[in-house]
Write a protein that holds these residues in place. Structure first.
Motif, PDB file in Angstrom:
ATOM      1  N   THR A  74      -6.860 -43.126 104.011  1.00  0.00           N
ATOM      2  CA  THR A  74      -6.889 -41.757 103.490  1.00  0.00           C
ATOM      3  C   THR A  74      -6.857 -41.842 101.967  1.00  0.00           C
ATOM      4  O   THR A  74      -5.864 -42.308 101.400  1.00  0.00           O
ATOM      5  N   THR A  97      -5.881 -34.135 103.601  1.00  0.00           N
ATOM      6  CA  THR A  97      -4.767 -34.049 102.646  1.00  0.00           C
ATOM      7  C   THR A  97      -4.526 -32.622 102.156  1.00  0.00           C
ATOM      8  O   THR A  97      -3.439 -32.312 101.669  1.00  0.00           O
ATOM      9  N   LYS A 104      -6.392 -37.731 107.230  1.00  0.00           N
ATOM     10  CA  LYS A 104      -7.254 -37.645 106.050  1.00  0.00           C
ATOM     11  C   LYS A 104      -7.333 -36.230 105.468  1.00  0.00           C
ATOM     12  O   LYS A 104      -7.802 -36.050 104.348  1.00  0.00           O
TER      13      LYS A 104
END
Length: 453
Positions: free
Chosen positions: A426, A165, A163
């Protein structure tokens, strides 16, 4: 490199607790590479409420090693790693206290999965380990025992890495870990990379990402960067200090991650993919006689399209195949310019929509079948693809026609429960590049499993 730690203690006054059990999993960001699990004789009483909570009592610990007997192993397995724990302040304080009693100053960089979870998975009802992993569909066994809790924290941390990113965790890790410094030969970096599908990140010595790429074989692709002699590759070779990677299993997930992260991070050597990756699109309109016409034209941001293509030729090939598969008219798809019937009509491969011999209703039914298949507008669906391991799958979520993101799952109830599915996803931006990647991938991979929600 990380070490995920969970500690059970005797309870009692602050800084007077003793360790009763410790579990450490050495984790390279992808898999556990070493582990140490042991009961520990704390040489002090265990509080009754702790016995009830953990099931660990004094009789179980009579023959267990004392802390000084396991201290060397703890130092060795955690050396040159970042210590990760759920409520890291507690576990790190307990470890430092135990080492201080031995006259040893124990220091490690730490990461807390409670703090990371609050940042990367907001709006959860609770961030206690048990409730959080249950909400995310992460299996946990032996709750309130060190090994069970540490194993669940490994799974949670892997989800948090997915997650993240912006790659803040990885970039900080590269900056802190001395083993990531530049080796004398580039081959030393390549040899630790997997020959698997995923995204790779080339870092400078300060952790900055200077290039992001995706490949079906990460090791081979990075090796090409390091052996190529063009100016760009030579510059990368002179700056690289480390290469990190994320296995995706799915080429689609790798393509989506690469596209989004290049736009976010803007690495110095990724100029090409900062721009849109499609140039042409498929459009439809209904003519004055009621027939749906199809056409390939340049992709315009303010004009709704059915699907997009990397170039005009690819769009033309798509239409030629659609004519064959759906028995469409060459004239009404713009392939054959004429004022009369199309060439296929003469060959009896067209039902005559070009000269109104076939009704608009019958012809449009076939066109709409094509449009429905290649546009996920207003659809709720999950695209299922390969995962990072044999027992794992990837899930790409489309909700109300909007791409929401991707996640990995190993249990069917995670994919069949929309609340759990959305929590393990995500989140990613829904832009036209991502839509193009998904549509193009679906065209090329017709055997993908798709679940309609």
């Amino acid at each position: 490199m990380y070490t995920i730690v969970d500690i059970e203690t005797t309870g009692g006054k602050y800084n007077e607790e003793g360790i009763t059990e410790i579990a450490i999993y050495k984790f390279d960001g992808h898999k556990v590479v070493d582990q140490f699990i042991s009961l520990v004789n704390p040489e002090r009483e265990i509080q009754p409420f702790v016995v009830n909570l953990t099931g660990i009592n004094s009789n179980m610990l009579k023959n267990a090693p004392k802390f000084y007997e396991v201290a060397k192993r703890i130092v060795e397995i955690t050396e040159n790693t970042i210590l990760v724990a759920h409520n890291a302040k507690f576990d790190y304080r307990i470890l430092r206290t135990e080492f201080k009693r031995l006259g040893f100053d124990y220091e490690r960089e730490t990461l807390c999965t409670v703090e990371l979870s609050k940042d990367l998975i907001p709006d959860q009802k609770s961030y206690s380990l048990g409730k959080l992993v249950r909400a995310l569909g992460i299996p946990v066994s032996d709750r309130h025992r060190a090994a069970g809790d540490a194993k669940a924290t490994v799974k949670l941390f892997q989800l948090l890495l997915d997650k993240d990113t912006n790659k803040n965790i990885i970039q900080e890790s590269v900056r802190k870990e001395p083993k990531f410094q530049m080796e004398p030969r580039l081959i030393d970096i390549v040899q630790d990379l997997p020959s698997e599908t995923g995204v790779y990140y080339i870092h400078k010595s300060d952790g900055e990402i200077i290039y992001i790429g995706k490949s079906k074989n990460i090791k081979n692709r990075v090796n090409q960067h390091f052996t190529c002699t063009n100016p760009k590759s030579k510059k990368i070779q002179s700056l690289v200090a480390a290469v990190t990677f994320e296995k995706t299993g799915s080429e689609l997930v790798a393509l989506l991650k690469e596209s989004e992260e290049i736009k976010k991070t803007k690495p110095a050597f990724n100029r090409a993919l900062r721009r849109n990756i499609f140039t042409h699109a498929l459009y439809s309109f209904t003519d004055h006689k009621g027939y749906i016409n199809l056409t390939i034209d340049k992709a315009y941001k303010d004009k709704a399209n059915i699907t997009t293509f990397s170039n005009r030729q690819s769009g033309k090939h798509f239409l030629e195949k659609a004519i064959e598969d759906y028995n469409l008219c060459q004239k009404l798809t713009g392939i054959y310019k004429t004022n009369t019937s199309c060439f296929n009509y003469e060959l009896k491969k067209c039902e005559g929509a070009c000269i109104q011999q076939e009704s608009a209703e019958d012809y449009n039914n076939r066109v709409n079948q094509l449009l429905k298949k290649h546009s996920y507008d207003q659809q709720n669906m999950v695209i299922i693809d390969r995962g990072r391991d044999v027992d794992e799958r990837s899930a790409i979520l489309i909700k109300n026609g909007i791409f929401k993101g991707f996640g990995f799952y190993s249990l069917n109830y995670q994919i069949n429960n929309l609340d759990i599915l959305e929590s393990i996803i995500t989140p990613m931006e829904n832009n036209r590049d991502q839509q193009h990647i998904i549509q193009s991938y679906l065209r090329r991979n017709k055997r993908l499993k798709i679940i309609q929600l």
